[in-house]
Scaffold this motif. Structure first.
Motif, short mmCIF file in Angstrom:
data_model
loop_
_atom_site.label_atom_id
_atom_site.label_comp_id
_atom_site.label_asym_id
_atom_site.label_seq_id
_atom_site.Cartn_x
_atom_site.Cartn_y
_atom_site.Cartn_z
N GLN A 3 3.78 1.24 -7.61
CA GLN A 3 3.48 -0.16 -7.87
C GLN A 3 2.05 -0.49 -7.45
N HIS A 4 1.36 -1.29 -8.28
CA HIS A 4 -0.01 -1.69 -7.95
C HIS A 4 0.01 -2.53 -6.69
N PHE A 5 -1.01 -2.34 -5.85
CA PHE A 5 -1.06 -3.04 -4.56
C PHE A 5 -0.96 -4.55 -4.72
N LEU A 6 -1.68 -5.12 -5.69
CA LEU A 6 -1.70 -6.57 -5.85
C LEU A 6 -0.35 -7.13 -6.28
N LEU A 7 0.55 -6.28 -6.79
CA LEU A 7 1.88 -6.72 -7.19
C LEU A 7 2.91 -6.51 -6.09
N ALA A 9 4.58 -6.65 -2.10
CA ALA A 9 4.79 -7.66 -1.07
C ALA A 9 3.71 -7.58 0.01
N GLN A 10 3.14 -6.39 0.20
CA GLN A 10 2.09 -6.21 1.22
C GLN A 10 0.83 -7.01 0.91
N GLY A 292 -3.59 -12.86 3.21
CA GLY A 292 -3.64 -13.45 4.55
C GLY A 292 -4.89 -13.01 5.30
N MET A 293 -5.21 -11.72 5.21
CA MET A 293 -6.41 -11.22 5.85
C MET A 293 -7.67 -11.77 5.18
N GLN A 294 -7.65 -11.90 3.86
CA GLN A 294 -8.78 -12.50 3.14
C GLN A 294 -9.02 -13.93 3.62
#
Length: 326
Positions: A3-7, A9-10, A292-294
């Motif tokens: 799964q692509h990172f942007l999709l 839950a992380q 959240g970190m952004q």
């Protein structure tokens, strides 16, 4: 298939729901923690540096024991003289970072029920704070360099025989500017605004290490790069990459900036192009960081930035003159 990172839950570690349910007091404590991380949110006088202060709780202000200076958590930052609540400021940052291709000031004004002027100036203040990360940056390793033109518009003539080829220099709008991006392979990037592609060579000399390998296209403006670096060129009229030489990651940056211009903002005025270019660069550099970190990174940059000279009293003093370099 992974799964692509942007999709995943992380990638979602903060939401507007979480911001609005935390309440004003918790949002205020978040700002204090970001402003004075070395003292765990305990106030430090911005004038003399004294760590002993009186807490004026009814006004959310502090008074220095040593010099008696009164200040707030946003004094001396880009949020100085703010009128928005801390919850709304935090929500504005979350909305801002959640826009993969940027966020229009009109949309932000509707989301927060504030004036368009307020949203416009606030987003530009955030862009100015984000750009502090790029100050003095030097790129090394494999560095891709490319340029593309943004801004300005030449309306095509009604009849086909009267139309001009707008790709030619003589037929371009006088307001059109060249954004040059320098980007490390899988690393950081740095944009500049110049009149023509070749005008960026002096910036390359200042911000690219001498041991770097530069990848560029066959544009004549990049011929001077062979004098100082190991330079690889690719002819895009023949192929996108040639024996490892390509500018695909630079093109990825332009893809994002182009969609910001056409799809989100619809028009970017020339004096502000450098801020949007920096924003696109920041988004590219942190595209694999959770939202959240952004948001924390933007808030930290905003609380560490001094009062903006370009955007303080913007509507009262009229448009500001901005530097050409981004």
């Amino acid at each position: 298939m992974a799964q692509h990172f942007l999709l995943s839950a992380q990638a979602r570690t903060i939401s507007l729901k979480a911001v609005f349910t935390m309440g004003e007091e918790k949002a205020y404590e978040t700002f204090r923690a970001m402003r004075w991380p070395e003292t765990d949110g305990e106030a430090v006088c911005p004038r003399c540096g004294c760590v002993e202060t009186y807490d004026i709780a009814t006004r959310r202000k502090f008074k220095c024991v040593a010099c008696h200076h009164q200040f707030s958590v946003t004094s001396g930052t880009i949020f100085a003289s703010r009128k928005m609540s801390f919850t709304d400021l935090l929500a504005a940052i979350v909305i801002f970072v959640n826009g993969a291709k940027g966020v229009a000031a009109l949309q932000l004004s509707r989301d927060l029920a504030c004036q368009y002027k307020t949203a416009f100036v606030l987003t530009h203040k955030l862009r100015e704070a984000m750009a502090r990360e790029q100050t003095g940056r030097t790129l090394n390793g494999a560095v891709e360099i490319d340029g593309a033109y943004f801004g300005g518009y030449v309306k095509p003539e009604n009849r086909k025989e009267d139309r001009r080829d707008r790709r030619l220099t003589e037929n371009r709008s006088g307001k059109r500017q060249c954004v040059v991006i320098m980007r490390e392979r899988n690393g950081k990037s740095l944009p500049f605004i110049v009149r023509n592609e070749g005008d960026a060579v002096p910036y390359v000399r200042d911000h690219v290490g001498t041991l770097a390998t530069i990848h560029a296209d066959e544009g004549t403006g990049w011929d001077a790069l062979h004098a100082g670096w190991d330079t690889k060129r690719v002819n895009h009229s023949v192929s996108f990459w040639d024996e490892g030489a390509c500018t695909n990651q630079a093109e990825s940056y332009f893809s994002r900036l182009r969609r910001m211009e056409v799809g989100t903002h619809h028009h970017i005025a020339g004096p502000y192009l450098h801020q949007y270019a920096r924003e696109a660069s920041w988004r590219e550099d942190n595209r694999r960081v959770d939202n959240g970190m952004q948001a924390a990174m933007v808030l930290d940059a905003a609380m560490g930035a001094r009062v903006s000279r370009n955007w303080k009293g913007y509507w009262q003093r009229g448009e500001q003159s901005h530097p050409a370099q981004a």
